[in-house]
Structure formats: C-alpha cells, structure tokens
Design a protein around this motif. Structure first.
Motif, short mmCIF file in Angstrom:
data_model
loop_
_atom_site.label_atom_id
_atom_site.label_comp_id
_atom_site.label_asym_id
_atom_site.label_seq_id
_atom_site.Cartn_x
_atom_site.Cartn_y
_atom_site.Cartn_z
N ASN A 194 4.15 15.27 -3.34
CA ASN A 194 3.46 14.64 -2.56
C ASN A 194 4.08 13.08 -2.21
OD1 ASN A 194 1.33 13.83 -3.45
ND2 ASN A 194 -0.11 15.53 -3.01
N GLU A 195 3.20 13.00 -0.84
CA GLU A 195 3.55 11.85 -0.11
C GLU A 195 2.40 10.40 -1.27
OE1 GLU A 195 2.44 8.82 3.68
OE2 GLU A 195 2.15 11.01 3.74
N GLU A 196 1.20 11.17 -1.99
CA GLU A 196 0.50 10.20 -2.74
C GLU A 196 1.35 9.59 -3.72
OE1 GLU A 196 -0.58 12.75 -0.76
OE2 GLU A 196 -1.75 11.35 0.77
N ARG A 197 2.23 11.32 -4.71
CA ARG A 197 2.25 10.89 -5.67
C ARG A 197 3.53 9.92 -5.64
NH1 ARG A 197 4.22 14.14 -9.65
NH2 ARG A 197 4.58 13.37 -12.28
N ILE A 229 3.79 7.47 -3.64
CA ILE A 229 3.33 5.86 -3.50
C ILE A 229 2.99 5.41 -4.89
CG2 ILE A 229 1.48 4.16 -2.69
CD1 ILE A 229 1.81 6.51 0.09
N ALA A 230 2.41 6.48 -5.81
CA ALA A 230 2.06 5.92 -6.84
C ALA A 230 2.99 5.18 -8.11
CB ALA A 230 1.44 6.73 -7.32
N GLN A 244 11.20 10.37 0.48
CA GLN A 244 10.02 10.65 -0.19
C GLN A 244 10.86 12.46 -0.64
OE1 GLN A 244 7.30 9.59 -0.19
NE2 GLN A 244 6.20 8.25 1.40
N ASP A 251 0.77 -1.15 -0.17
CA ASP A 251 -0.09 -0.06 0.14
C ASP A 251 1.25 1.56 -0.24
OD1 ASP A 251 -2.14 -1.74 -0.60
OD2 ASP A 251 -2.90 -1.34 2.23
N ASN A 282 5.93 4.51 8.73
CA ASN A 282 5.74 5.43 7.88
C ASN A 282 7.31 6.40 8.64
OD1 ASN A 282 2.92 5.57 6.78
ND2 ASN A 282 2.50 4.72 8.32
#
Length: 308
Positions: free
Chosen positions: A275-278, A280-281, A138, A30, A131
């Motif tokens: 950002n963090e979501e980017r 991860i993706a 990151q 995830d 985390n």
C-alpha cells in the motif's frame, strides 16, 4: 525509476523561494522522496533548459505567472507547450496573486495538465498536485523497478568505497577480510576466489563471489576499524534493503478479496501487504542508506587524502 523528485521552479524572489523550498523538501521527505530543485528566474533561463534537455528530467513545473521584468506567464506556457514535434507534457502548477489571468491564458491556449493556485495557497496546492503525480509510481511493478535500480546504485557505491579502502592505510586488514568472506561463499567458486592470477580489485567486481552481503559486511568492518559510518550497518542494511529487494524480486502481484494489491512470495508463499504507506517506508529507507553511504564515501576520501 528513481527516488528523486525533480522540480523545475520558475521564481525570481530569492527569499520566498528559499523559505518555501524548505517546506516542500519536508513534504517530499514525508512522502519518501528527495526533492531536487532547478530554479530559473527568467524566461530565457527556461528556454536554455529546454534547449539543453527539453525538460525531460522534471516531474513537475512550478511557475510564477507574473515574474518581475519578464514577459507574461502565457508566453512561458506557449514556450513550454508549443513544440508539437517534441511536446513537453509534464504537469504545470502556475501560481499568481491574479489567478484569473492564469485561467484566461489556459483557456486561450487550450492547455491540459495545468493547475493553478493563488500565491498564498501554493504550499497546499503543491501537495495536492504532487500526490497526484506520484500515484503512477505506487504500482507494484513500478516499485519493483525503483527498488532494483536503487539497490544496484547502492551496490556500486559500496564497491566504490571498498575499492578506495584497498588503497588506504587499512588495505591489509580489508583485503584479508574480503578473502575470508569470498572463500566461504561457495566451494564451487573456491578456485576462482583464491586464484593468484586475479587481483583483489578484480575479485570484488565479480558478483558471483563477492555479493551484496559481502559488500555490506565490508562497510560494517570499516566502522569497527575506523569508526566511519554507523554501528551495525550490515544488520540494518540486510533487514531494510537486501530483504526488501529479495521480496520484490521474487513475488507475483494478486488482488485479494478486499480488492487490495498484495504480493505473494514465490519462495515462502506468504502474503506481503502492498500500500501507499509501504511505498513511503521503502523509499525513506533507500534514501536513508544512500545518505549513509555517501557520507561514508566522503569520509573515506578524507582519510585517504590525509594519509597521502
């Protein structure tokens, strides 16, 4: 910089280890990482690992403080932290049904970078510690390094597959396809592309005339010829991997008015939200295409073996 998250896990309960490891793997997936676990069951096995590599490959140590039939956990702590000349400072998460014993040992040895958890809460605490440890990768420059390293590895993997195809039953069609592609690359390199003194296996190693795009197109053709791999591989690889690499290779980092880190493209001047979501993706896509290429590589080995 890497896509793998390497965990040294000291645990002697095989059943609990296997079940909990699956949960940790889902968590890391995830977050856009592939979890690699090294399981040690005794203090001696930990010591062997220290002698082998001083535990340098690992991002986190997860340790059962009360291994059955082994010395107390404080001896494991002392083993890991005692070498002052070549210190091992990687974060440690100790878990136990007797958390106070862990805390007492930490106080006695004056240890830093050590987290504690009750055994029943280890999944939640593992997530919190992970985390914390991944925040350092990151940042934009770290992500740029990760992307460049991973895409270079994927390039090498595609080249390996193509080299195998040039010794397979579809050698002729693949060679013809490669020649058409590299000849069309540039008139400037045309004489080098078509040179009869250069074998095809040498031409595909020349990144000036046989680019990442060409490699991905070759993998795409393999699906059309033998139904190996995935349909429209080139389209997806170009969109998710090559384009991402190009963005990160030609950007500068600035802080916008909202205090967020953004990337500005040297080529287009456009802003790329970071950002963090980017992160991860991006990591998920790198893992996805590595898995696809590794599967293709194994399938190509199989057809070459069958036709040998």
């Amino acid at each position: 910089m890497k896509i793998n998250y390497n965990l040294l896990w000291v645990e002697d309960n095989k059943g609990w280890y296997s079940t909990t490891k699956e949960l940790f793997e889902d968590l890391m997936e995830d977050l856009g990482f592939k979890l690699n676990c090294k399981n040690c069951k005794t203090l001696n096995e930990v010591n062997e690992e220290i002698q082998k590599n001083n535990l340098k490959p690992y991002d986190l140590f997860l340790i059962d403080f009360t291994l059955a039939g082994s010395p107390d956990g404080d001896q494991i702590i002392n083993l890991i932290r005692s070498n002052e000349e070549n210190p091992i400072l990687t974060d440690i998460l100790f878990y136990s049904t007797d958390v106070q014993s862990v805390k007492d040992s930490m106080s006695e040895y004056g240890l830093e970078g050590v987290y504690t958890s009750h055994r029943k809460d280890v999944e939640r605490k593992f997530e919190l510690v992970v985390n914390t440890t991944i925040k350092k990768i990151q940042e934009v420059n770290s992500m740029r390094g990760l992307i460049m390293s991973e895409t270079s590895d994927l390039d090498d993997l595609m080249l390996t597959i193509i080299q195998k195809l040039l010794s397979s039953e579809i050698k002729n069609s693949i060679e013809e396809y490669i020649m058409r592609e590299i000849i069309s690359t540039s008139e400037k390199n045309h004489s080098n592309c078509t040179s009869q003194t250069k074998e095809i296996n040498e031409k595909i190693k020349d990144s000036r005339i046989f680019t990442t795009l060409h490699k991905a197109k070759c993998i795409n053709k393999l699906f059309k010829e033998k139904k190996i791999g995935v349909d429209k591989f080139f389209e997806g690889y170009n969109q998710h991997i090559i384009s991402t690499r190009n963005i990160f290779a030609h950007v500068k980092e600035v802080i916008n008015d909202q205090g967020n880190s953004v990337l500005i493209s040297h080529m287009t001047g456009q802003e790329e939200i970071f950002n963090e979501e980017r992160c991860i993706a991006i990591r998920k896509k790198l893992i996805e295409y590595r898995n696809i290429l590794e599967s293709i590589n194994n399938d190509v080995d199989s057809i070459i073996k069958i036709n040998a």
